[in-house]
Design a protein around this motif. Structure first.
Motif, short mmCIF file in Angstrom:
data_model
loop_
_atom_site.label_atom_id
_atom_site.label_comp_id
_atom_site.label_asym_id
_atom_site.label_seq_id
_atom_site.Cartn_x
_atom_site.Cartn_y
_atom_site.Cartn_z
N THR A 31 -6.05 9.49 -1.01
CA THR A 31 -6.96 10.27 -1.83
C THR A 31 -6.70 10.08 -3.14
O THR A 31 -5.54 10.14 -3.71
CB THR A 31 -6.91 11.92 -1.83
N PRO A 32 -7.45 9.25 -3.97
CA PRO A 32 -8.63 8.75 -3.37
C PRO A 32 -8.67 7.37 -2.31
O PRO A 32 -7.35 6.91 -2.58
CB PRO A 32 -9.51 8.09 -4.70
N PRO A 33 -9.12 7.00 -1.44
CA PRO A 33 -9.02 5.59 -0.87
C PRO A 33 -8.50 4.55 -1.92
O PRO A 33 -9.05 4.30 -2.92
CB PRO A 33 -10.70 5.64 -0.32
N LEU A 34 -7.61 4.03 -1.39
CA LEU A 34 -6.99 2.78 -2.01
C LEU A 34 -7.71 1.47 -1.92
O LEU A 34 -8.05 1.10 -0.86
CB LEU A 34 -5.44 2.71 -1.52
N THR A 35 -7.90 0.97 -3.30
CA THR A 35 -8.01 -0.39 -3.29
C THR A 35 -6.90 -1.13 -3.07
O THR A 35 -5.88 -0.88 -3.36
CB THR A 35 -8.79 -0.60 -4.67
N THR A 36 -7.22 -2.22 -2.28
CA THR A 36 -5.87 -3.31 -1.85
C THR A 36 -6.46 -4.60 -1.56
O THR A 36 -7.67 -4.94 -1.83
CB THR A 36 -5.40 -2.48 -0.39
N ILE A 37 -5.31 -5.26 -1.42
CA ILE A 37 -5.57 -6.76 -1.12
C ILE A 37 -5.33 -7.00 0.55
O ILE A 37 -4.29 -6.60 0.82
CB ILE A 37 -4.67 -7.77 -2.04
N PHE A 38 -6.18 -7.57 1.15
CA PHE A 38 -5.92 -7.75 2.48
C PHE A 38 -5.72 -9.19 2.73
O PHE A 38 -6.18 -10.28 2.17
CB PHE A 38 -7.24 -7.68 3.26
N ASP B 157 0.71 -1.29 0.06
CA ASP B 157 0.04 0.21 0.07
C ASP B 157 0.87 1.14 0.15
O ASP B 157 0.38 2.34 -0.57
CB ASP B 157 -1.10 0.01 1.44
N LEU B 158 1.98 1.24 0.73
CA LEU B 158 2.92 2.45 0.59
C LEU B 158 3.46 2.84 -0.65
O LEU B 158 3.42 3.76 -0.92
CB LEU B 158 3.99 2.27 1.55
N ILE B 159 3.78 1.69 -1.09
CA ILE B 159 4.30 2.06 -2.94
C ILE B 159 3.08 2.49 -3.57
O ILE B 159 3.22 3.43 -4.46
CB ILE B 159 4.74 0.53 -3.20
N ALA B 160 1.93 1.76 -3.52
CA ALA B 160 0.70 2.39 -4.25
C ALA B 160 0.23 3.70 -3.86
O ALA B 160 0.11 4.69 -4.81
CB ALA B 160 -0.59 1.40 -3.92
N ILE C 67 -3.18 -1.41 4.62
CA ILE C 67 -2.84 -0.69 5.93
C ILE C 67 -4.00 0.23 6.31
O ILE C 67 -4.67 0.86 5.42
CB ILE C 67 -1.42 0.05 5.66
N PRO C 68 -3.93 0.99 7.69
CA PRO C 68 -5.03 1.66 8.05
C PRO C 68 -4.92 3.06 7.20
O PRO C 68 -6.19 3.56 6.94
CB PRO C 68 -4.59 2.20 9.37
N MET C 69 -3.72 3.47 6.62
CA MET C 69 -3.75 4.66 5.88
C MET C 69 -4.37 4.43 4.72
O MET C 69 -4.70 5.51 3.91
CB MET C 69 -2.30 5.18 5.68
N ALA C 70 -4.85 3.23 3.98
CA ALA C 70 -5.09 3.02 2.82
C ALA C 70 -6.65 3.74 2.50
O ALA C 70 -6.94 4.14 1.40
CB ALA C 70 -5.40 1.58 2.38
N ARG C 71 -7.31 3.61 3.41
CA ARG C 71 -8.85 4.04 3.36
C ARG C 71 -8.88 5.69 3.48
O ARG C 71 -9.98 6.16 3.05
CB ARG C 71 -9.54 3.55 4.43
N PHE C 72 -7.68 6.32 4.13
CA PHE C 72 -7.38 7.57 4.02
C PHE C 72 -6.70 8.45 3.11
O PHE C 72 -6.74 9.80 2.82
CB PHE C 72 -7.08 8.07 5.40
#
Length: 102
Positions: A55-62, A19-22, A48-53
């Motif tokens: 801009t725009p909120p990040l689509t991710t794999i959990f 997510d940080l790279i994204a 990661i928690p920051m993904a939802r915050f």
């Protein structure tokens, strides 16, 4: 992302290893005048928690990293004690947010 932009090749999506790279890729895309997700969709990995915050909120794999850590230690301890081990695959799930155009 900055390198992809500099190369000038056409692309409409980025899947990042974390997510940080994204989130960094979204910044590079914005700096180049590209819009997420209108011009380029972005997906990360980790949720990661920051993904939802972002801009725009990040689509991710959990993936359950707590369970992955537990299994890693269990497997290591088995190997230390000379016991047989096997590969284990944990389930993952897609968390759809706005960076992918959803």
């Amino acid at each position: 992302a900055a390198e992809l932009i500099e190369r000038g090749g056409a692309f409409d999506g980025v899947y990042a290893a974390s997510d940080l790279i994204a989130i960094g890729a979204m910044r590079a895309l914005a700096d180049a005048g590209l819009r997420v997700p209108e011009d380029v969709a972005v997906v990360g990995f980790d949720d990661i928690p920051m993904a939802r915050f972002a801009t725009p909120p990040l689509t991710t794999i959990f993936q359950d990293t707590k369970r992955a850590g537990e299994l890693l230690v269990e497997t290591l301890m088995r190997q230390v004690h000379g016991e047989a081990t096997q590969s284990i695959t944990l389930p993952a799930s897609l968390v759809v947010r706005k960076s992918s155009g959803a």
